[in-house]
Design a protein around this motif. Structure first.
Motif, short mmCIF file in Angstrom:
data_model
loop_
_atom_site.label_atom_id
_atom_site.label_comp_id
_atom_site.label_asym_id
_atom_site.label_seq_id
_atom_site.Cartn_x
_atom_site.Cartn_y
_atom_site.Cartn_z
N PHE A 404 0.83 -1.20 0.00
CA PHE A 404 0.00 0.00 0.00
C PHE A 404 0.86 1.26 0.00
CE2 PHE A 404 -3.62 -2.65 1.02
CZ PHE A 404 -4.69 -1.94 0.48
N ASP A 405 1.97 1.20 0.74
CA ASP A 405 2.86 2.37 0.79
C ASP A 405 3.46 2.66 -0.58
OD1 ASP A 405 2.37 2.73 3.46
OD2 ASP A 405 4.15 1.63 4.12
N ARG A 406 3.69 1.62 -1.37
CA ARG A 406 4.25 1.81 -2.71
C ARG A 406 3.19 2.17 -3.75
NH1 ARG A 406 6.82 -3.04 -1.23
NH2 ARG A 406 5.47 -4.20 -2.66
N MET A 407 1.93 1.86 -3.46
CA MET A 407 0.87 2.02 -4.45
C MET A 407 0.61 3.49 -4.78
SD MET A 407 -2.83 0.14 -4.38
CE MET A 407 -2.00 -1.39 -3.96
N THR A 408 0.49 4.34 -3.75
CA THR A 408 0.19 5.75 -4.01
C THR A 408 1.29 6.43 -4.82
OG1 THR A 408 -1.22 5.96 -2.06
CG2 THR A 408 -0.24 7.97 -2.91
N PRO A 409 2.58 6.31 -4.45
CA PRO A 409 3.62 6.91 -5.30
C PRO A 409 3.61 6.37 -6.72
CG PRO A 409 4.52 6.33 -3.15
CD PRO A 409 3.16 5.74 -3.22
N ALA A 410 3.33 5.07 -6.89
CA ALA A 410 3.32 4.49 -8.22
C ALA A 410 2.19 5.06 -9.07
CB ALA A 410 3.19 2.97 -8.13
N LEU A 411 1.01 5.23 -8.47
CA LEU A 411 -0.11 5.80 -9.20
C LEU A 411 0.17 7.24 -9.61
CD1 LEU A 411 -3.14 4.43 -7.13
CD2 LEU A 411 -2.59 3.87 -9.50
N LEU A 412 0.75 8.01 -8.68
CA LEU A 412 1.05 9.41 -8.99
C LEU A 412 2.11 9.52 -10.09
CD1 LEU A 412 1.06 10.85 -5.36
CD2 LEU A 412 -0.64 11.29 -7.12
N ALA A 413 3.14 8.67 -10.01
CA ALA A 413 4.17 8.70 -11.04
C ALA A 413 3.59 8.34 -12.40
CB ALA A 413 5.30 7.74 -10.66
N LYS A 414 2.73 7.34 -12.42
CA LYS A 414 2.10 6.93 -13.69
C LYS A 414 1.23 8.04 -14.24
CE LYS A 414 -0.39 2.99 -15.66
NZ LYS A 414 -1.04 1.68 -15.37
N ALA A 415 0.51 8.73 -13.35
CA ALA A 415 -0.37 9.82 -13.79
C ALA A 415 0.40 10.92 -14.47
CB ALA A 415 -1.15 10.36 -12.60
N PHE A 416 1.54 11.29 -13.91
CA PHE A 416 2.28 12.45 -14.43
C PHE A 416 3.29 12.07 -15.51
CE2 PHE A 416 0.90 13.66 -10.10
CZ PHE A 416 -0.10 14.52 -10.53
N ARG A 417 3.26 10.77 -15.90
CA ARG A 417 3.93 10.36 -17.13
C ARG A 417 2.95 10.27 -18.30
NH1 ARG A 417 6.32 6.25 -13.81
NH2 ARG A 417 4.93 4.74 -14.82
N GLY A 418 1.67 10.55 -18.01
CA GLY A 418 0.66 10.48 -19.05
C GLY A 418 0.17 9.09 -19.34
N GLU A 419 0.30 8.16 -18.37
CA GLU A 419 -0.03 6.77 -18.61
C GLU A 419 -1.26 6.30 -17.85
OE1 GLU A 419 3.45 4.69 -17.44
OE2 GLU A 419 4.73 5.56 -19.00
N LEU A 420 -1.90 7.17 -17.08
CA LEU A 420 -2.99 6.71 -16.21
C LEU A 420 -4.33 6.69 -16.92
CD1 LEU A 420 -3.62 5.82 -13.30
CD2 LEU A 420 -4.15 8.20 -12.77
N VAL A 421 -4.59 7.65 -17.78
CA VAL A 421 -5.88 7.75 -18.46
C VAL A 421 -5.66 7.83 -19.96
CG1 VAL A 421 -6.97 8.90 -16.50
CG2 VAL A 421 -5.93 10.28 -18.30
N PRO A 422 -6.65 7.44 -20.76
CA PRO A 422 -6.51 7.57 -22.22
C PRO A 422 -6.45 9.04 -22.63
CG PRO A 422 -8.74 6.89 -21.63
CD PRO A 422 -7.93 6.82 -20.38
N GLN A 423 -5.74 9.32 -23.70
CA GLN A 423 -5.59 10.69 -24.18
C GLN A 423 -6.47 10.90 -25.42
OE1 GLN A 423 -1.34 10.46 -24.48
NE2 GLN A 423 -1.06 11.65 -22.60
#
Length: 564
Positions: A404-423
């Motif tokens: 769980f501690d790793r999950m939040t940073p991983a989600l945030l990093a993925k979001a700001f690489r443009g990989e979390l949602v479709p473009q």
């Protein structure tokens, strides 16, 4: 630099600074005002900013006069980003969740994104990401108290997707992080459940319930004996052994090596000594099967020496009790740990008015329930079998918590690489909108001053950068006719500053003018204040014109309608 991250992201993202896409980056008052449990307006400091949001349970208050001065510099509104920039909790960002105006201390920065350029929730998540935290705190200043300065915040570079994509990212992060937090909350109940389980096992063990079936039924009829009867030797460690501390040598057991609800010795953090020669060292040296009991401060922690740990000694905060061979040493240790056994007795006889403590006489007088030796062994077996199950659950809990501690940073990093949602290729690139804003600012006369809300050629009024619903017709032309405003430091323009009062004018006269620029915005679009006026009479005239325009039901226009 974040250029490589931008290059990796899909088209439409750009790299910009916080200052370019925010109307205001400032902080609260630098002079802590008198505040207390009662007052006119809330006074928010870093202690009210939590990772989950704004915590107003223990908020204090200031007077209206104090608030008016603070709010003029730092006009917090619903949805604004609040960011801790001073102290131990630096780096936490939240969105303001209350529409009630409040005063802010300088430990918290107020960040107002331009509403159709930077989504406030997207900005909050970006500020909370580990990468942003490292980028900002790597340049923190100060010796006693670390702090970020506003110049650093304004200059920090951030990845800026198209606005619709920002909203999609923020929506997705809100949903995912809420699930992560919900899972974490459920997971964090496990240690309390395990503690209750172990206590229940020990209570059943020393009351006879755990071995009722083993005995063939019926209540336990056990003998009673005191510590004087079951221990052959009881002592405590020597004082003044700090002079014998060394980097290597014998183990010196301290109160930190004992634990509650567990009779295992904790040797993760040990002190070494080179003990003095003679009887004093021999008296306090531990042996296999010795039971250690904390007798000062946090009393009642127990440890059983179940194997040879080498040459080891105890300090003065620990009692060492050596069991006689006719009893099971581990049973005696578990009995002392049980909440309805020796622990209850030790807690009830704590000594000292200012310092909690036990005497060696208290240990000698402790009453033990002693089953037959065979039942003592069976009790130990059953307790340790059940404790082993709890230990396995605890290990799984620790692994899950780490995930769980790793999950939040991983989600945030993925979001700001443009990989979390479709473009969406139909989204207007952020560069187009940002360029339009820059052009508007240049047309107005250059950069805005530090600490001021951003303005564009469309004539954005004071404080209008977050909750804009448009401006009354004519306001843009009126603001434009006034020309570029002078650069100010630290305070957004307010009507009372813009108005030049005639000499001798009573202080109460400008109240109508100040009311028109009040931050509460009940029934009027925020930020539609009076443009810069050349005199007090001119300000009143402009106020009357705006009231007349609103009374005629004029249509509101968008922020950049006349700039396109």
């Amino acid at each position: 630099m974040i250029g490589e991250d931008i290059e990796a992201a899909a088209a439409g993202w750009i790299e910009t600074t916080l200052n370019d896409c925010c109307a205001l980056v400032t902080d609260g008052t630098h002079f802590s005002p008198t505040n207390g449990p009662q007052g006119d307006f809330m006074y928010v400091t870093a202690k009210n900013i939590r990772r989950w949001g704004l915590d107003l349970d223990n908020v204090t208050y200031v007077t209206a006069d104090v608030h008016r001065e603070i709010y003029a510099r730092c006009p917090v509104e619903l949805g604004d980003v609040l960011y801790i920039k001073d102290g131990a909790t630096t780096g936490i960002a939240v969105n303001n969740s209350t529409s009630e105006p409040f005063s802010l201390l300088s430990s918290v920065a107020l960040i107002k994104p331009i509403h159709n350029v930077l989504d406030p929730r997207f900005l909050k998540h970006w500020l909370n990401s580990p990468a942003t935290f490292r980028r900002l705190t790597g340049d923190m200043t100060g010796t006693a108290i670390k702090r970020l300065v506003l110049k650093q915040l304004r200059a920090v570079e951030l990845p800026l997707p198209p606005l619709p994509e920002q909203v999609r990212i923020a929506d997705k992060l809100d949903a995912l992080l809420a699930r992560v937090e919900s899972g974490r909350e459920r997971l964090e109940r496990v240690p309390k459940l395990l503690k209750r389980f172990r206590q229940s096992v020990l209570s059943a063990a020393v009351s006879g319930e755990l071995t009722r079936e083993w005995r063939g039924g019926g209540d336990a009829e056990w003998e009673k004996a005191t510590g004087h009867d079951v221990f052959s030797f009881i002592t405590s460690g020597s004082r003044g052994w700090a002079e014998y501390y060394s980097e290597s040598g014998s183990i010196f057991l301290r109160i930190g090596n004992l634990e509650h609800h567990n009779i295992a010795l904790d040797l993760r953090n040990i002190q070494h000594v080179k003990p003095p020669r003679g009887a004093e060292g021999l008296r306090t040296r531990v042996q296999v099967d010795d039971i250690l009991i904390s007798i000062t401060a946090d009393v009642g922690m127990i440890a059983h020496i179940d194997h040879d740990i080498g040459e080891a000694y105890i300090n003065q905060h620990i009692c060492m009790a050596r069991p006689k061979p006719e009893n099971n040493a581990r049973y005696l240790a578990y009995f002392l740990t049980a909440p309805n056994g020796g622990l209850a007795h030790l807690k009830n006889i704590q000594r000292g008015a200012t310092k909690v403590g036990l005497t060696l006489g208290d240990i000698r007088g402790t009453v033990f329930q002693l089953p037959p030796l065979a039942e003592q062994a069976e009790i130990v077996r059953r307790v340790e079998s059940l404790f082993a199950i709890a230990d396995r659950i605890e290990a799984k809990y620790a692994a899950a918590l780490s995930s769980f501690d790793r999950m939040t940073p991983a989600l945030l990093a993925k979001a700001f690489r443009g990989e979390l949602v479709p473009q969406d290729p139909n989204d207007e690139p952020a560069s187009v909108l940002l360029e339009r804003i820059r052009a508007a600012r240049e047309a107005e006369g250059g950069k805005r001053g530090r600490g001021r809300p951003a303005k564009t050629a469309a004539g954005i009024g004071d404080g209008a950068e977050v909750k804009r619903r448009g401006r009354p017709p004519g306001a843009n032309a009126q603001a434009g006719a006034e020309g570029a405003e002078p650069k100010r430091r630290g305070r957004p323009p307010k009507v009372r500053e813009a108005v030049s009062e005639p000499a001798g004018q009573p202080a109460a006269v400008p109240e109508a003018v100040e009311a028109s620029a009040a931050p509460r915005g009940r029934g009027r679009p925020p930020g539609v204040g009076i443009p810069q006026a050349s005199s007090f009479e001119d300000a009143l005239r402009q106020l009357e014109e705006q009231k007349l325009t609103r009374a005629q039901g004029a249509r509101q226009v968008g922020l950049f309608d006349d700039a396109e």
